[in-house]
Design a protein around this motif. Structure first.
Motif, PDB file in Angstrom:
ATOM      1  N   THR A  48      -2.462  -0.930  -5.810  1.00 36.99           N
ATOM      2  CA  THR A  48      -3.775  -1.118  -5.721  1.00 36.99           C
ATOM      3  C   THR A  48      -4.235  -2.520  -6.186  1.00 36.99           C
ATOM      4  OG1 THR A  48      -4.191  -0.044  -7.754  1.00 36.99           O
ATOM      5  CG2 THR A  48      -4.187   1.368  -5.762  1.00 36.99           C
ATOM      6  N   HIS A  49      -3.448  -3.014  -6.963  1.00 37.62           N
ATOM      7  CA  HIS A  49      -4.029  -4.547  -7.485  1.00 37.62           C
ATOM      8  C   HIS A  49      -2.535  -5.423  -7.499  1.00 37.62           C
ATOM      9  CE1 HIS A  49      -7.754  -3.178  -8.831  1.00 37.62           C
ATOM     10  NE2 HIS A  49      -7.222  -2.120  -9.343  1.00 37.62           N
ATOM     11  N   ARG A  81       0.777  -1.164  -0.002  1.00 35.78           N
ATOM     12  CA  ARG A  81       0.028   0.031   0.060  1.00 35.78           C
ATOM     13  C   ARG A  81       0.998   1.257   0.130  1.00 35.78           C
ATOM     14  NH1 ARG A  81      -2.886  -3.201   3.823  1.00 35.78           N
ATOM     15  NH2 ARG A  81      -1.913  -1.975   5.300  1.00 35.78           N
ATOM     16  N   GLN A 129      -0.150  -5.564 -10.315  1.00 35.92           N
ATOM     17  CA  GLN A 129       0.902  -4.583 -10.543  1.00 35.92           C
ATOM     18  C   GLN A 129       2.484  -4.913 -10.164  1.00 35.92           C
ATOM     19  OE1 GLN A 129      -1.654  -1.719  -8.281  1.00 35.92           O
ATOM     20  NE2 GLN A 129      -0.870  -0.305  -9.829  1.00 35.92           N
ATOM     21  N   GLY A 162       1.841   2.352  -3.158  1.00 37.34           N
ATOM     22  CA  GLY A 162       0.808   2.687  -4.196  1.00 37.34           C
ATOM     23  C   GLY A 162       0.256   1.494  -5.267  1.00 37.34           C
TER      24      GLY A 162
END
Length: 156
Positions: free
Chosen positions: A95-96, A90, A99, A93
């Motif tokens: 979010t999925h 987190r 990534q 950055g």
């Protein structure tokens, strides 16, 4: 900062505090102790430049995630929980999980999150060449045998 550098820093502070506060330790003794510690740290720093000695003094980076796959054995070795790992994701950055290309616990104790390249390029192998993987990782492979030339001699 390596583990040894951290220990030396703490030792420097301890010697200075003991010399300043303790009536049983003279200023000359404190200066000699600091000089000896500085000489030891300088010697070890010079020896660390040799690969074999560096392996004795430094930890290797540790792969915690390979793509979406969490490497539970390495998380245990790093004494990290899944929640710790997700917190680092987190903060980076993410979010999925799609990534994520890799998550590495660095020798400094920091966590590096390597994300998918927006241009679709894959992660260069040398970015993880010094990173310790895990048998559960797809990146884990036995070391390549030494290259041999046509006469059977090992290439250098």
């Amino acid at each position: 900062m390596t583990n040894f550098d951290f220990a030396a820093t703490v030792a420097f502070g301890s010697i200075m505090a003991t010399t300043a506060v303790s009536s049983g330790v003279s200023l000359l003794q404190g200066i000699i102790a600091l000089g000896m510690l500085l000489a030891a740290q300088t010697s070890i720093a010079a020896l660390r430049k040799r690969g074999s000695f560096e392996r004795l003094t430094d930890n290797r980076p540790l792969l915690l995630m390979d793509g979406r796959e969490e490497l539970s054995r390495n998380l245990e070795r790093a004494q990290m929980t899944r929640d710790d790992l997700y917190s680092k994701l987190r903060l980076a950055g993410v979010t999925h999980l799609e990534q994520v290309q890799a998550v590495v616990l660095e020798t400094t104790g920091e966590v590096s999150v390597l994300t998918v390249d927006p241009n679709g390029r894959s992660l260069e192998n040398r970015m993880l060449s010094s990173v310790e993987t895990s048998p559960e990782s797809p990146r884990h492979a036995p070391p390549d045998p030494p290259n041999r030339n046509s006469s059977g001699q090992q290439d250098t």
